[in-house]
Scaffold this active site. Structure first.
Site, PDB file in Angstrom:
ATOM      1  N   SER A  39       0.871  -1.190   0.000  1.00 55.58           N
ATOM      2  CA  SER A  39       0.000   0.000   0.000  1.00 55.58           C
ATOM      3  C   SER A  39       0.899   1.228   0.000  1.00 55.58           C
ATOM      4  O   SER A  39       1.645   1.440  -0.962  1.00 55.58           O
ATOM      5  CB  SER A  39      -1.001  -0.026   1.159  1.00 55.58           C
ATOM      6  OG  SER A  39      -0.377   0.036   2.425  1.00 55.58           O
ATOM      7  N   HIS A  66      -3.004  -1.100  -2.757  1.00 53.63           N
ATOM      8  CA  HIS A  66      -4.200  -0.444  -2.221  1.00 53.63           C
ATOM      9  C   HIS A  66      -4.440   0.882  -2.945  1.00 53.63           C
ATOM     10  O   HIS A  66      -3.545   1.725  -3.016  1.00 53.63           O
ATOM     11  CB  HIS A  66      -4.024  -0.153  -0.724  1.00 53.63           C
ATOM     12  CG  HIS A  66      -4.407  -1.295   0.149  1.00 53.63           C
ATOM     13  ND1 HIS A  66      -5.570  -1.319   0.870  1.00 53.63           N
ATOM     14  CD2 HIS A  66      -3.791  -2.470   0.397  1.00 53.63           C
ATOM     15  CE1 HIS A  66      -5.646  -2.450   1.558  1.00 53.63           C
ATOM     16  NE2 HIS A  66      -4.571  -3.170   1.276  1.00 53.63           N
ATOM     17  N   ASP A 158      -3.151  -5.556   5.949  1.00 50.71           N
ATOM     18  CA  ASP A 158      -3.583  -6.398   4.847  1.00 50.71           C
ATOM     19  C   ASP A 158      -2.433  -7.300   4.406  1.00 50.71           C
ATOM     20  O   ASP A 158      -1.288  -6.868   4.303  1.00 50.71           O
ATOM     21  CB  ASP A 158      -4.050  -5.525   3.676  1.00 50.71           C
ATOM     22  CG  ASP A 158      -4.819  -6.311   2.626  1.00 50.71           C
ATOM     23  OD1 ASP A 158      -5.203  -7.462   2.909  1.00 50.71           O
ATOM     24  OD2 ASP A 158      -5.039  -5.772   1.529  1.00 50.71           O
TER      25      ASP A 158
END
Length: 498
Positions: A39, A66, A158
């Site tokens: 991300s 992301h 994540d």
């Protein structure tokens, strides 16, 4: 030593010749697929990794970054300037090919079927968006030991759940070290204890290239000669005291081959030397063999089935002096045992009953049992737990979450070998999800009657979605097919122990 041949895994112990064995496909079609998630700071990390990768690894690479909803991605254009392989944004149902890079665009999540990538419309958020976990889970399910998971720079957690599934499936796992611009995401993965190597993005690329060229991995060229399991299992039995001879041989082969590749060894002879001289490696292999996928309220609909199909029956006409007794086999780090206790507490609240519960949770892995007893989990482990359950059943401490005392007090954890140690008795519910799939048919034929013996009349057995009772249909009746819940009936002539 018993034979390594079973009806459901009938190849001899040395049948496989590659860590990345893909039954049903020609050797040229067997290749690792690498999922890479990031991300914040991910563009730089992707750039470093791709610029260091050769064009001919024989692997395929899937990149997930992301992105906010509605944000147009320029990632493919940016990375295409440094990548030596063909690189393109994912098209729906595209078939994955080796030596290619696939980039997930904005507005979609990614799933997988066989070796095709499936674009999935991104739903309105009902919690943290976790596209990396979602794809890693699909990658593990479809690629098994041919899956490789990499978590790079990013905020949040994540990838931490998905990386566990990749490792449990027999794949390899990496996380970026402190060179990451944002370390929260890779650190969350590392905290799971299932990351094989922690390196810089550039060094991860070098390691992937080395792994790709290893004889036990390379999909083209001369594959390594298959090796025999028995010498390894004998050393493991002597060092650990556990006999894995009747576990599924292909699973064992892949776990051993995986250790050979990670240690940069060339042959089984080299690995046997390492095993004999390094007690730590025997324990590491033992942990690899026993690793399992677990999470709080795994398959939530199955827990709802417990509330509607099982708990009402086992509490019927029960007094508060006669506790419900649950046995959770292969409990790993305790998430399932605690989840059962939480679901039962919710059932009591909904019904107004006051029948107590005792949950006996056992596992062969002492390290997992110790973690379960502690009852402390990283934030990534509770991401999918509802806010109401977090408030009621957990206590936040130093950035982690501890199981609340009323739930911990009803759960007892112990190391236990279901095949050699005396079984529990007078049990109302046996939970044994995703243990049988690792056992050969001979061991399954022993375990199912043991679980039947442990249950009270009209007790219940709860299996994993891919498991069945096999030939023991005279001992159980399936009452909930999707959740794999069985009710006990019939009687055993004898208990097959030993």
């Amino acid at each position: 030593m018993p034979s390594n041949r079973f009806a459901d895994d009938a190849a001899p112990a040395a049948a496989s010749s590659s860590w990345c064995d893909d039954p049903g496909r020609a050797p040229a079609a067997r290749f690792p697929i690498v999922g890479i998630g990031a991300s914040a700071g991910g563009v730089e990390a992707f750039t470093e990794l791709l610029s260091a990768l050769p064009a001919d690894t024989g692997m395929a690479f899937v990149l997930l970054l992301h992105l906010p909803l509605g944000h147009e991605s320029m990632l493919s254009e940016i990375l295409g300037r440094v990548c030596t392989m063909p690189l393109a944004e994912v098209r729906d149902r595209v078939e994955i090919e080796p030596n290619r890079v696939y980039v997930l665009g904005a507005g979609s999540d990614l799933d997988m079927q066989d070796k095709r990538l499936l674009l999935v419309a991104r739903d309105a958020p009902h919690g943290p968006h976790r596209p990396i976990d979602r794809f890693f889970q699909a990658l593990a399910a479809h690629q098994r030991n041919c899956a490789i998971g990499v978590v790079l720079s990013g905020t949040g957690s994540d990838g931490a759940i998905g990386i566990q599934e990749v490792k449990a499936a027999g794949g390899m796992t990496f996380a970026q070290d402190d060179t990451a611009q944002h370390t929260s995401m890779p650190r969350s993965a590392i905290e799971t204890g299932t990351v094989d190597l922690v390196l810089s993005a550039r060094d991860i690329a070098h390691e992937l290239a080395r792994i790709a060229a290893h004889p036990l991995v390379a999909p083209q060229g001369e594959a390594a000669e298959p090796f025999e399991l028995e010498p390894v299992l004998q050393i493991l039995h002597s060092a650990i005291g556990v006999d894995f001879a009747d576990y599924k041989p292909n699973t064992l082969y892949r776990r051993i081959a995986r250790r050979i590749v990670l240690h940069k060894l060339e042959s089984i002879t080299d690995y046997l030397t390492l095993l004999k001289n390094d007690a730590g490696e025997a324990h590491a292999l033992y942990q690899d063999i026993l690793i399992s996928v677990t999470s709080f309220f795994r398959n939530p609909e199955a827990f709802e089935a417990l509330k509607t199909e099982v708990f009402p029956k086992i509490t019927q006409s029960r007094s508060r002096h006669d506790p419900v007794r649950v046995w959770t086999l292969a409990c790993s780090t305790g998430e399932e045992a605690y989840s059962i206790a939480m679901a039962y507490a919710e059932f009591l609240e909904d019904t107004g009953l006051s029948v107590p519960i005792q949950v006996f949770a056992t596992d062969l892995n002492e390290a997992s049992v110790e973690r379960a007893r502690l009852g402390v989990y990283p934030k990534s482990a509770v991401e999918h737990v509802s806010p109401e359950r977090l408030r009621r059943f957990f206590v936040q401490i130093d950035g982690s979450y501890r199981i609340a005392k009323p739930i911990r007090d009803v759960c007892v954890f112990a190391r236990h070998n279901v095949l050699t140690d005396p079984p529990f008795s007078r049990i109302d519910l046996v939970s044994c999800r995703n243990m049988l799939i690792y056992l050969g048919q001979e061991l399954q034929q022993k375990v199912v009657p043991i679980m039947h013996y442990a249950l009270r009349p009209a007790g219940f057995l709860w299996l994993g979605t891919s498991e069945t009772i096999g030939s023991y249909r005279d001992l159980f009746t399936l009452i909930e097919s999707k959740a794999k819940i069985y009710e006990k009936h019939g009687a055993l002539d004898h208990l097959p122990l030993g």
